[in-house]
Design a protein around this motif. Structure first.
Motif, PDB file in Angstrom:
ATOM      1  N   ILE A 524      46.523  72.223  15.928  1.00 16.16           N
ATOM      2  CA  ILE A 524      46.270  71.016  16.175  1.00 16.16           C
ATOM      3  C   ILE A 524      46.362  69.967  15.071  1.00 16.16           C
ATOM      4  CG2 ILE A 524      44.034  69.587  17.183  1.00 16.16           C
ATOM      5  CD1 ILE A 524      42.335  72.337  17.515  1.00 16.16           C
ATOM      6  N   THR A 525      47.494  68.989  16.121  1.00 16.93           N
ATOM      7  CA  THR A 525      47.595  67.741  15.502  1.00 16.93           C
ATOM      8  C   THR A 525      47.670  67.034  16.135  1.00 16.93           C
ATOM      9  OG1 THR A 525      50.283  68.252  15.014  1.00 16.93           O
ATOM     10  CG2 THR A 525      50.243  66.365  14.793  1.00 16.93           C
ATOM     11  N   VAL A 526      46.243  65.692  15.416  1.00 14.62           N
ATOM     12  CA  VAL A 526      45.803  64.290  14.932  1.00 14.62           C
ATOM     13  C   VAL A 526      46.349  63.206  15.044  1.00 14.62           C
ATOM     14  CG1 VAL A 526      43.864  63.188  15.412  1.00 14.62           C
ATOM     15  CG2 VAL A 526      43.759  65.665  16.024  1.00 14.62           C
ATOM     16  N   SER A 527      47.006  62.439  15.725  1.00 14.64           N
ATOM     17  CA  SER A 527      48.165  61.280  15.214  1.00 14.64           C
ATOM     18  C   SER A 527      46.472  59.714  14.630  1.00 14.64           C
ATOM     19  CB  SER A 527      48.735  60.711  16.246  1.00 14.64           C
ATOM     20  OG  SER A 527      49.852  61.308  16.146  1.00 14.64           O
ATOM     21  N   GLN A 570      39.743  72.867  19.869  1.00 12.70           N
ATOM     22  CA  GLN A 570      40.278  72.403  20.667  1.00 12.70           C
ATOM     23  C   GLN A 570      39.166  71.413  21.171  1.00 12.70           C
ATOM     24  OE1 GLN A 570      43.353  73.398  23.139  1.00 12.70           O
ATOM     25  NE2 GLN A 570      43.713  72.230  24.474  1.00 12.70           N
ATOM     26  N   ALA A 571      38.188  71.854  21.795  1.00 13.22           N
ATOM     27  CA  ALA A 571      37.321  70.611  22.884  1.00 13.22           C
ATOM     28  C   ALA A 571      36.730  70.074  21.406  1.00 13.22           C
ATOM     29  CB  ALA A 571      36.365  71.719  23.117  1.00 13.22           C
ATOM     30  N   THR A 572      36.230  70.959  20.923  1.00 13.08           N
ATOM     31  CA  THR A 572      35.448  69.663  19.005  1.00 13.08           C
ATOM     32  C   THR A 572      36.460  68.817  18.789  1.00 13.08           C
ATOM     33  OG1 THR A 572      34.076  71.239  19.202  1.00 13.08           O
ATOM     34  CG2 THR A 572      34.186  69.133  17.120  1.00 13.08           C
ATOM     35  N   VAL A 573      37.438  68.498  18.224  1.00 12.27           N
ATOM     36  CA  VAL A 573      38.553  68.014  18.272  1.00 12.27           C
ATOM     37  C   VAL A 573      38.962  67.201  19.215  1.00 12.27           C
ATOM     38  CG1 VAL A 573      41.391  67.193  17.203  1.00 12.27           C
ATOM     39  CG2 VAL A 573      39.461  69.538  16.699  1.00 12.27           C
ATOM     40  N   GLU A 574      39.282  67.039  20.408  1.00 12.66           N
ATOM     41  CA  GLU A 574      39.153  66.099  21.303  1.00 12.66           C
ATOM     42  C   GLU A 574      38.113  65.738  22.001  1.00 12.66           C
ATOM     43  OE1 GLU A 574      40.919  68.582  24.484  1.00 12.66           O
ATOM     44  OE2 GLU A 574      42.581  68.693  24.371  1.00 12.66           O
ATOM     45  N   GLU A 575      37.015  65.873  21.712  1.00  8.27           N
ATOM     46  CA  GLU A 575      35.969  64.889  21.586  1.00  8.27           C
ATOM     47  C   GLU A 575      35.552  63.919  20.371  1.00  8.27           C
ATOM     48  OE1 GLU A 575      30.802  65.126  22.151  1.00  8.27           O
ATOM     49  OE2 GLU A 575      32.039  67.619  22.045  1.00  8.27           O
ATOM     50  N   ALA A 576      35.989  64.669  19.351  1.00  7.33           N
ATOM     51  CA  ALA A 576      35.894  63.222  18.326  1.00  7.33           C
ATOM     52  C   ALA A 576      37.112  62.520  17.961  1.00  7.33           C
ATOM     53  CB  ALA A 576      35.614  64.375  16.715  1.00  7.33           C
ATOM     54  N   ALA A 577      37.923  62.825  18.572  1.00 13.58           N
ATOM     55  CA  ALA A 577      39.442  62.115  18.708  1.00 13.58           C
ATOM     56  C   ALA A 577      39.405  61.002  19.894  1.00 13.58           C
ATOM     57  CB  ALA A 577      40.530  62.612  19.275  1.00 13.58           C
ATOM     58  N   ASN A 578      38.446  61.462  21.116  1.00 12.48           N
ATOM     59  CA  ASN A 578      38.395  60.542  22.353  1.00 12.48           C
ATOM     60  C   ASN A 578      37.477  59.247  21.564  1.00 12.48           C
ATOM     61  OD1 ASN A 578      39.853  61.543  24.060  1.00 12.48           O
ATOM     62  ND2 ASN A 578      39.250  62.888  24.345  1.00 12.48           N
ATOM     63  N   THR A 583      44.824  60.049  19.147  1.00 15.52           N
ATOM     64  CA  THR A 583      46.431  61.338  20.104  1.00 15.52           C
ATOM     65  C   THR A 583      45.608  62.554  19.398  1.00 15.52           C
ATOM     66  OG1 THR A 583      47.813  59.273  20.543  1.00 15.52           O
ATOM     67  CG2 THR A 583      47.971  61.381  21.339  1.00 15.52           C
ATOM     68  N   VAL A 584      46.214  63.642  20.883  1.00 15.88           N
ATOM     69  CA  VAL A 584      45.345  65.107  20.474  1.00 15.88           C
ATOM     70  C   VAL A 584      46.587  65.443  20.659  1.00 15.88           C
ATOM     71  CG1 VAL A 584      44.039  66.934  19.955  1.00 15.88           C
ATOM     72  CG2 VAL A 584      42.832  65.230  20.014  1.00 15.88           C
ATOM     73  N   ALA A 585      47.896  66.459  19.842  1.00 16.22           N
ATOM     74  CA  ALA A 585      48.371  67.417  20.355  1.00 16.22           C
ATOM     75  C   ALA A 585      48.626  68.622  20.252  1.00 16.22           C
ATOM     76  CB  ALA A 585      49.883  67.222  19.815  1.00 16.22           C
TER      77      ALA A 585
END
Length: 730
Positions: A524-527, A570-578, A583-585
């Motif tokens: 997972i990559t987070v910008s 992935q769900a944890t990372v996307e929630e924190a990133a939002n 942006t999550v890829a």
């Protein structure tokens, strides 16, 4: 005498119509592909063009206000529409207004596209509503089917337009759900021109209907003089042509590639038909010799044979066109029956189908020309003496070697030119493809000589495995090298195209996976906004024991810990990133998309190549069928000396397997080389690691098996003939 010779051969054709169908079977298959390609292209072009062409057929003239810099503001635009409508020779004129507006549905505001339509008359762009009735006054609007599905709105529903441009907030009532062109995306509302102008729309164009007995060109001049810029005015037909050009160009670009494969199928069919004509004429040497004895000249025999070829090509072409049309209608009917909506009608262009039929006839005549000339060269006495001899003997090797060498040198030069091409990649690939076709021509030229090498290599293996039937199969293949070479050449073309496609796809996949690995060094990559926020975000994520996070510049790299579930991470990372607006890829998503794209490309490519392979397999079956008929006496003698029915069947099957193995190995080698050259020409060379060795080996095995399956019917037919009957028919 020419008419007499032709009458004799055509009478033979009427007496044995099955021979015509067998001879033209490859032409039938190729014609089905070519006619199907034409029907598909015309139908697809008409369908896509209809989606992009929105100017109604009632518009004789179209005005482009963008070309009028003096037109300032909506009031001036509306006034221009009125002036055009009152012009002499104009039946009516309608302004097409377009724009966007924020519209609220159930408290949620989104951006909508708004466009105008007169709702009635010859300048309306709408068909009968799917539901409800078209707007006929202010405060009413129609929505597209897609919008209705996305929002749940229906006739009777409302849309709220907030206050804008000194216009107060308003509520509009939906009166209809309509079908809009496929090129229009997103939420769409359609209203009367005055309503769209009030919503802040701008004048996109003016559609003008001509009065009776007013020519379009004359009206274009009048409107051009009125608006003060003739370049801003075009005919309605010109406008519709421009609107459809983008879709037509896209379809043409795709179908050029399909047409190339259709052409290759026709080339394969020519080689197959040439071989089968040679067999048929060999079986009829006595008849041809008698015609020579009663006064027929060589030129007359050639014309008579070519007349028979015309009949064969015409019958095969008509059959192929009919099958393609039935398949087209059947496919569209099946799509409608399965519930697919918006299925187009089959577009049948009779002139183009006539062109396909003409190509089928010409291809058959070209295929028959060589055998016809060869048959006409035999003197009457010599022909009578050799009437029972088959197509036996090796051709002259010196001339073939020289020709094959020249073609191979030309292929090598074109390949070097393509790989080192400094122009566009497309032109480089075309050059490499031309090199491949030249190499294929070299294989055809050297074909009979390659049969000798095949007998000395694979033939020994077949003889050892098949024992008596295997030795006989090898001897049969070597006895008629031209025929065996024709079968191998056509089959190797199909195999070569398939192997080249497999190598190219493997290289593309390898390169894409390398790119994904470079772009996604972690699962997972987070910008992030900057390096400091990335470091803080990584530290925050690291508190979760299910994942491992680290920062590199302004990017956060996240991997699941050992035993952790990737989906949960992935769900944890996307929630924190939002929460932080990042942006999550996900690498897995990119790989999945790549696999889907490659799967589609493989299906399309292999489907196209499969038509050439189908023609080749048909050639194997037809050649063996005619060969079995030719060798009735030989088969009978083998049965007399003790060869069983199963032995005869094995002999025919092993002969097909021998040809299939030679074509498979030759095609895989040449195809893999040219696949690698095409990859190099495209700048996608990723080394030998990307060569799909297992797939190529599987292709070789599959081709041998398919070739032997194609021999099932001829083998069964050969095994059923009793020794006594075979000797009587000889």
């Amino acid at each position: 005498m020419t008419a007499s010779a032709s009458a004799v051969l055509l009478a033979e054709t009427r007496r044995k119509p099955g021979r015509v169908l067998l001879t033209g079977l490859a032409i039938i298959v190729a014609t089905v592909f070519a006619a199907g390609t034409m029907l598909f292209s015309e139908t697809l072009r008409d369908y896509l063009t209809a989606g992009d062409v929105v100017t109604p057929t009632g518009a004789a003239v179209v005005v482009h206000p963008q070309e009028l810099p003096t037109l300032d503001g909506p009031e001036a635009a509306a006034d221009l529409v009125g002036q055009v409508a009152s012009l002499d020779g104009v039946a009516t004129a309608v302004g097409v207004w377009d724009g966007s507006v924020a519209a609220a549905v159930n408290g949620t505001s989104t951006e909508w596209r708004v466009t105008s339509d007169p709702m009635t008359g010859q300048l309306s762009r709408l068909d009968t509503p799917v539901r409800g009735s078209l707007p006929d006054g202010p405060g009413e609007l129609a929505i597209s089917e897609e919008t209705a599905e996305q929002t749940g709105l229906a006739p009777g529903g409302t849309v709220t337009i907030p206050e804008h441009s000194e216009e107060p907030a308003r509520t509009l009532t939906i009166t209809a759900v309509v079908d809009v062109p496929t090129s229009v995306d997103g939420n769409v509302m359609i209203a009367l021109p005055t309503e769209v102008r009030r919503l802040g729309g701008w004048l996109e164009q003016i559609d003008v209907a001509a009065a009776s007995r007013t020519a379009e060109t004359e009206l274009v001049g009048r409107v051009g003089n009125l608006v003060g810029n003739p370049e801003a005015v075009v005919t309605g037909e010109e406008q519709r042509t421009v609107e459809g050009e983008s879709a037509a160009d896209a379809v043409t670009a795709v179908l050029v590639g399909v047409g190339v494969f259709a052409g290759l199928a026709v080339v394969s069919a020519v080689v197959v038909v040439g071989s089968t004509f040679r067999i048929v004429l060999t079986q009829r040497r006595t008849q041809l010799a008698l015609l020579r004895c009663v006064g027929a000249r060589r030129s007359q025999l050639i014309r008579a044979v070519l007349a028979e070829a015309v009949v064969t090509g015409l019958v095969a072409g008509l059959a192929g066109v009919a099958v393609a049309m039935l398949a087209g209608y059947g496919l569209l009917a099946a799509m409608r029956g399965s519930g697919v909506t918006d299925v187009p009608e089959l577009v049948v262009s009779w002139p183009r189908l006539g062109g396909v039929l003409l190509v089928a006839v010409l291809a058959t005549v070209v295929a028959a020309l060589g055998p016809a000339v060869a048959a006409a060269r035999i003197p009457p006495v010599a022909a009578l003496g050799a009437a029972g001899a088959g197509e036996v003997g090796a051709p002259r090797s010196a001339g073939r070697l020289v020709l094959a060498g020249l073609l191979a040198a030309a292929a090598a030069g074109l390949a070097a030119l393509g790989v080192g091409f400094s122009g566009s990649p497309f032109e480089a690939v075309i050059t490499v493809a031309a090199s491949g076709m030249t190499a294929f021509a070299a294989v055809i030229a050297a074909g009979p000589l390659l049969v000798r090498a095949l007998g000395a290599t694979a033939g020994r293996v077949v003889a050892a495995i098949g024992r008596g039937p295997g030795r006989l199969a090898t001897a049969n293949a070597a006895q008629v090298p031209r025929r065996t070479a024709a079968t191998i050449s056509v089959l190797s073309l199909g195999v070569g195209l398939t192997s080249a496609l497999l190598v190219a796809l493997a290289a593309v996949q390898s390169g894409a996976e390398q790119k994904i690995a470079e772009l996604f060094p972690s699962a997972i990559t987070v910008s992030a906004v900057d390096a400091s926020s990335a470091e803080a975000f990584a530290a925050r994520l690291s508190r979760d024991p299910r994942l491992v996070a680290r920062s590199e510049d302004d990017v956060v790299l996240v991997d699941p810990a050992t035993g952790a579930d990737l989906a949960a991470v992935q769900a944890t990372v996307e929630e924190a990133a939002n929460e932080d607006g990042m942006t999550v890829a996900v690498a897995g998503d990119a790989r999945s998309e790549l696999e889907n794209q490659l799967a589609i490309a493989s299906m399309i490519g292999l489907g196209l190549v499969g038509m050439t392979l189908l023609v080749a397999v048909v050639g194997v079956g037809v050649t063996l069928m005619l060969s079995v008929t030719e060798r009735v006496r030989e088969t009978g003698l083998l049965r007399v000396v003790g060869l069983s029915r199963s032995g005869v069947r094995m002999m025919v099957a092993l002969e097909a397997g021998l040809s299939g193995s030679g074509a498979a190995v030759l095609g895989v080698v040449i195809g893999a080389v040219y696949g690698a050259l095409a990859v190099e020409a495209l700048g996608l060379d990723y080394g030998l690691a990307s060569v799909p060795v297992l797939q190529l080996v599987g292709l070789v095995v599959a081709v041998v098996v398919v070739a032997m399956l194609a021999a099932v019917v001829p083998a069964v037919r050969a095994g059923r003939v009793s020794p006594i009957r075979a000797l009587q028919e000889a």
